[in-house]
Enzyme design. Structure first.
Site: not given
Length: 552
Positions: A162, A444
């Protein structure tokens, strides 16, 4: 700075001289230069189109809808995405949010029974120069069999790489006088060094694409894939990518996104917090789009999120594409005999069973201890490698379904929770870390996005607390920020760390009190002098190193 064909590259971070030399060869720099030069302008256009679209929505008061101009794509029932390779057909459980600069966790994930690993340079990663080079080099070592004790790449969980999203730039590489787009820096190095080996071992190259907002952005990624395959002598269609539908606008363009990537698609992914935050990003100033307290009123069972997941599964399966769900962020207490262990496992099981019953083909967990129980859940409730046969013909999702905000207000607990997550995320970034642990789960940039978005919106609309009818004002948020700082500070003994936490709190207040909504907290921090100057020392700390995990 080393210089090559109108390219400038910062010298290596301290301690990574060998890794730097491995990654930045003359050939790889020429490749990166050409990649960035070829697509630089189109990346700028993508970002300008986002601004233009937002301005149009603001000025017109319009709401998103399924596009008339692309209705022929949706009406044509014949087209399908190319089938994914065998190793991708069964990906019930991936490890999520794995920042590959964390060598120890990356190694453990490679040894795990997960089917895939989200090798994350985005949400769960802080993109310091040190972290990017360390992370990409760790992927290089895993792919080329240079991590002692790790399985061969053909036997390890598949790496779902990613790269950073379009909104991120890399401060350490200049091409033709401009900072390089972060995603092209990451994608280019990963493809140049690992693409061919992954392909030869039938294990990639596979990607996750973050924060795609429209089918034109998917089209750009497709052009990048086609160009890269030709440059590196790889067959057309060998790159496969899962697009994360993290934005309310892209939810209306799912079929078109699949269509643009039909030779390179590994399907679509849905997740709760970035997607929810996008409503504030696009419509947060409108009273009709007040998002209530996420700790009490927002979950995947609510109409707007349930409709989004149902539509995603239906869209993917109609086109032969895999549909994956979000990440279980809860951490499983270690002792299986404790009540807390059973309670967490029951919660994760209930939430993930909802996704399985909706027809998803897989999802992510953060805690490696959840891999096996979640794989058993799939075995118990599904048959075969995936659920592509679940066409969800029972689903008929309307724009009203996708845009209906859940009812509910704001609690003192939820406001303080959002403040704490926002502060701790900025604190983590100032420490060179992209995620942290708080109250039994991993947080996150996705949870930081929804946290700061909600606080900004509640101030903007002068919401009242359910507890005592106090108005969520600048003064209240400032006072509660001090309260949260006192609570967090009580667990910290280092003066330096306390100072950093105070800096993080000041930066959090700056973000939530702005007149105009800063689009991404990561973009905001990535351009901030405080963050940039904090990176001079370089080395990554482990998540939660400063604050005792069990107490939080």
């Amino acid at each position: 700075m080393s210089c090559l064909v109108s390219m400038e590259l910062s010298p290596p971070p301290s301690g990574l001289e060998e890794e730097y030399k491995t990654l930045f060869t003359t050939e790889s720099l020429l490749f990166l230069h050409e990649l960035v030069s070829t697509f630089n302008e189109e990346v700028d256009q993508v970002l300008q189109l986002r601004v233009s679209r937002k301005v149009h929505l603001d000025l017109s008061g319009d709401l998103p809808n399924f596009l008339k101009t692309t209705s022929h794509i949706r009406r044509d029932l014949a087209w399908r995405v190319q089938p994914v390779p065998p190793r991708m057909q069964r990906r019930h459980v991936d490890v999520g949010d794995l920042a590959p600069c964390d060598t120890q966790r990356f190694f453990k994930a490679l040894l795990s029974s997960a089917q895939g690993i989200q090798v994350d340079f985005d949400d769960g990663n802080c993109p310091t120069y040190f972290n990017q080079i360390k992370g990409i080099h760790n992927v290089f070592k895993a792919v080329h069999g240079q991590l002692p004790g790790a399985p061969h790449i053909s036997q390890a969980p598949v790496l779902m790489l990613r790269p950073r999203a379009w909104n991120m730039v890399d401060h350490n590489m200049m091409v033709q006088g401009k900072e390089a787009p972060g995603p092209l820096f990451d994608f280019g190095l990963l493809m140049f060094h690992c693409g061919k080996t992954l392909f030869e071992n039938k294990s990639g190259p596979y990607f996750y694409l973050s924060k795609v907002e429209s089918f034109t952005e998917a089209r750009l990624w497709n052009k990048i894939f086609v160009w890269t395959q030709q440059k590196l002598g790889l067959p057309h269609g060998c790159i496969k990518a899962t697009v994360l539908i993290e934005n309310v606008l892209s939810a209306f363009e799912m079929e078109e996104i699949l269509y643009e990537l039909r030779d390179h698609s590994a399907g679509l992914n849905c997740g709760i917090w970035d997607y929810s935050a996008s409503f504030v990003n696009k419509f947060g100033h409108r009273h009709n789009f007040l998002l209530p307290d996420r700790s009490k009123y927002v979950n995947m069972e609510k109409r707007f999120l349930r409709s989004y997941m149902d539509l995603l599964v239906q869209t993917c399966h109609r086109r032969g594409a895999l549909a994956t769900g979000g990440m279980a962020a809860l951490l499983l207490p270690q002792d299986p005999l404790t009540d807390s262990h059973q309670r967490v496992l029951a919660t994760v099981t209930r939430l993930k069973l909802l996704e399985i019953q909706a027809g998803v083909d897989g999802f992510m967990v953060y805690d490696l201890s959840l891999i096996e129980p979640m794989q058993r859940l799939f075995q118990l409730h599904t048959k075969g490698d995936n659920q592509l046969h679940q066409l969800r013909n029972d689903v008929s999702v309307t724009p009203e379904d996708l845009l209906s905000m859940p009812s509910g207000g704001v609690t003192l607990y939820g406001l303080k929770y959002n403040i704490a997550v926002g502060i701790l995320f900025i604190n983590a970034w100032l420490s060179g870390v992209g995620h942290f642990f708080y109250r039994g789960q991993v947080e996150d940039s996705a949870t930081a996005e929804i946290s700061r978005s909600q606080v900004w919106q509640w101030i903007r609309h002068q919401m009242k607390l359910e507890d005592d009818s106090r108005v969520v004002s600048r003064r209240l948020v400032t006072d509660l920020t001090q309260e949260v700082l006192m609570e967090l500070g009580a667990l910290i003994h280092s003066v330096r760390v306390k100072q950093r936490l105070h800096t993080a709190a000041d930066m959090f207040l700056e973000v939530v009190l702005k007149r105009d909504f800063p689009e991404f907290i990561t973009s905001y921090l990535n351009q901030d002098h405080t963050f940039l100057s904090s990176q001079d020392s370089g080395q990554v700390e482990s998540p939660g190193a400063d604050v005792p995990r069990h107490k939080l």
